[in-house]
Scaffold this motif. Structure first.
Motif, PDB file in Angstrom:
ATOM      1  N   GLN A 123      -2.304  17.147   0.771  1.00 39.67           N
ATOM      2  CA  GLN A 123      -2.998  17.175  -0.519  1.00 39.67           C
ATOM      3  C   GLN A 123      -2.178  16.457  -1.589  1.00 39.67           C
ATOM      4  O   GLN A 123      -2.713  15.692  -2.395  1.00 39.67           O
ATOM      5  CB  GLN A 123      -3.258  18.630  -0.930  1.00 39.67           C
ATOM      6  CG  GLN A 123      -4.198  19.370   0.016  1.00 39.67           C
ATOM      7  CD  GLN A 123      -4.286  20.859  -0.281  1.00 39.67           C
ATOM      8  OE1 GLN A 123      -3.484  21.404  -1.043  1.00 39.67           O
ATOM      9  NE2 GLN A 123      -5.247  21.532   0.329  1.00 39.67           N
ATOM     10  N   PHE A 124      -0.871  16.691  -1.572  1.00 42.49           N
ATOM     11  CA  PHE A 124       0.015  16.068  -2.557  1.00 42.49           C
ATOM     12  C   PHE A 124       0.064  14.556  -2.371  1.00 42.49           C
ATOM     13  O   PHE A 124       0.146  13.800  -3.346  1.00 42.49           O
ATOM     14  CB  PHE A 124       1.413  16.669  -2.429  1.00 42.49           C
ATOM     15  CG  PHE A 124       2.394  16.190  -3.470  1.00 42.49           C
ATOM     16  CD1 PHE A 124       2.037  16.093  -4.807  1.00 42.49           C
ATOM     17  CD2 PHE A 124       3.687  15.850  -3.105  1.00 42.49           C
ATOM     18  CE1 PHE A 124       2.941  15.660  -5.773  1.00 42.49           C
ATOM     19  CE2 PHE A 124       4.604  15.416  -4.054  1.00 42.49           C
ATOM     20  CZ  PHE A 124       4.230  15.321  -5.391  1.00 42.49           C
ATOM     21  N   ALA A 125      -0.013  14.106  -1.123  1.00 47.62           N
ATOM     22  CA  ALA A 125       0.058  12.670  -0.825  1.00 47.62           C
ATOM     23  C   ALA A 125      -1.115  11.902  -1.425  1.00 47.62           C
ATOM     24  O   ALA A 125      -1.032  10.688  -1.631  1.00 47.62           O
ATOM     25  CB  ALA A 125       0.102  12.447   0.685  1.00 47.62           C
ATOM     26  N   GLN A 126      -2.197  12.603  -1.714  1.00 50.91           N
ATOM     27  CA  GLN A 126      -3.388  11.954  -2.265  1.00 50.91           C
ATOM     28  C   GLN A 126      -3.345  11.846  -3.787  1.00 50.91           C
ATOM     29  O   GLN A 126      -4.244  11.273  -4.397  1.00 50.91           O
ATOM     30  CB  GLN A 126      -4.642  12.729  -1.833  1.00 50.91           C
ATOM     31  CG  GLN A 126      -4.839  12.748  -0.325  1.00 50.91           C
ATOM     32  CD  GLN A 126      -6.031  13.583   0.102  1.00 50.91           C
ATOM     33  OE1 GLN A 126      -7.179  13.220  -0.135  1.00 50.91           O
ATOM     34  NE2 GLN A 126      -5.771  14.712   0.739  1.00 50.91           N
ATOM     35  N   THR A 127      -2.294  12.389  -4.381  1.00 51.52           N
ATOM     36  CA  THR A 127      -2.144  12.294  -5.832  1.00 51.52           C
ATOM     37  C   THR A 127      -1.247  11.113  -6.185  1.00 51.52           C
ATOM     38  O   THR A 127      -0.485  10.610  -5.346  1.00 51.52           O
ATOM     39  CB  THR A 127      -1.518  13.579  -6.403  1.00 51.52           C
ATOM     40  OG1 THR A 127      -0.159  13.693  -5.942  1.00 51.52           O
ATOM     41  CG2 THR A 127      -2.305  14.808  -5.957  1.00 51.52           C
ATOM     42  N   GLU A 128      -1.329  10.690  -7.432  1.00 52.83           N
ATOM     43  CA  GLU A 128      -0.486   9.579  -7.885  1.00 52.83           C
ATOM     44  C   GLU A 128       0.989   9.955  -7.808  1.00 52.83           C
ATOM     45  O   GLU A 128       1.831   9.147  -7.400  1.00 52.83           O
ATOM     46  CB  GLU A 128      -0.857   9.211  -9.325  1.00 52.83           C
ATOM     47  CG  GLU A 128      -0.100   8.000  -9.856  1.00 52.83           C
ATOM     48  CD  GLU A 128      -0.547   7.607 -11.252  1.00 52.83           C
ATOM     49  OE1 GLU A 128       0.195   6.868 -11.927  1.00 52.83           O
ATOM     50  OE2 GLU A 128      -1.642   8.039 -11.664  1.00 52.83           O
ATOM     51  N   ALA A 173      -3.423   9.950   4.004  1.00 58.12           N
ATOM     52  CA  ALA A 173      -2.992  11.262   3.516  1.00 58.12           C
ATOM     53  C   ALA A 173      -2.239  12.026   4.600  1.00 58.12           C
ATOM     54  O   ALA A 173      -1.228  12.686   4.329  1.00 58.12           O
ATOM     55  CB  ALA A 173      -4.200  12.066   3.049  1.00 58.12           C
ATOM     56  N   VAL A 174      -2.723  11.917   5.842  1.00 60.27           N
ATOM     57  CA  VAL A 174      -2.056  12.589   6.964  1.00 60.27           C
ATOM     58  C   VAL A 174      -0.672  11.983   7.189  1.00 60.27           C
ATOM     59  O   VAL A 174       0.318  12.698   7.378  1.00 60.27           O
ATOM     60  CB  VAL A 174      -2.909  12.485   8.250  1.00 60.27           C
ATOM     61  CG1 VAL A 174      -2.138  13.038   9.446  1.00 60.27           C
ATOM     62  CG2 VAL A 174      -4.215  13.252   8.082  1.00 60.27           C
TER      63      VAL A 174
END
Length: 216
Positions: A123-128, A173-174
């Motif tokens: 989830q964090f990887a999908q944020t800026e 994201a994974v």
């Protein structure tokens, strides 16, 4: 293939892995609890590696069990290979033994705890902020380790894929979850407990690799 050839093959594979990860036989001995003399004899083709040896090498060096079993001449069919790559129970058992003997970490290690952390990092990887964390800190972490650690080659490939963005957003994201697991110092087994602090990173990368291969 003769017994000598099998012993020679696994020796060459182990020697190459140690070189890639800048590890000495003494350090591998500390990680696996296999005495240095035995490791030396296996690497030099003077002793046959047992399945127990290979399991410990796989965990400590962060490589698939099947790859080492095949190099050592043990029969690996597709069904067996899949079970080695998908079933991490043996990995966890070995990690628990290493942790218990080290007296540096007294919590129970489980695959589920790694999976939960990976979900958060996905989830964090999908944020800026998450993307910036990966792009700005991955190579710094590699330099800090001096290239030492399980699954380093896998992580480098994942980082390249993440940077080029030549994949779906979910795929990235994974991948990002594995990269963040490696980058962040406090995960299931904190990285500062060196060298055992990177055993769970190896499990995280293997879990992500298995997940991605299932989606192909």
């Amino acid at each position: 293939m003769s017994e000598d050839q099998k012993n020679s093959n696994i020796g060459l594979v182990l020697k190459d892995l140690l070189k890639q990860q800048s590890l000495s036989m003494r350090k591998l001995s500390e990680l696996t609890e296999i005495d240095t003399a035995t490791i030396s004899r296996i690497i030099n083709g003077k002793r046959k590696a047992t399945p127990e040896h290979l399991n410990k090498f796989a965990v400590s060096l962060g490589v698939p069990f099947a790859a080492l079993f095949r190099a050592a001449g043990y029969p690996i069919d597709q069904k067996t290979e899949k079970s080695y790559s998908d079933d991490l129970n043996a990995t966890v058992d070995n990690i628990e033994k290493i942790l218990e003997s080290s007296n540096l970490y007294n919590k129970k290690f489980t695959i589920e705890s790694v999976e939960k952390q990976l979900v958060k990092y996905e989830q964090f990887a999908q944020t800026e902020e998450g993307e910036e964390t990966i792009l700005n800190n991955f190579e710094k972490k590699l330099q800090k380790l001096g290239g030492i650690g399980p699954f380093i080659s896998h992580l480098k490939v994942m980082f390249e894929q993440f940077c080029t963005k030549k994949a779906s957003s979910h795929h990235l994201a994974v991948i990002g979850s594995a990269l963040l697991y490696f980058i962040m110092p406090v995960d299931v087994i904190p990285d500062y407990i060196f060298p055992i602090g990177y055993l769970d990173d190896a499990v995280a990368v293997q879990l992500v690799s298995n997940l991605l291969s299932m989606k192909k």
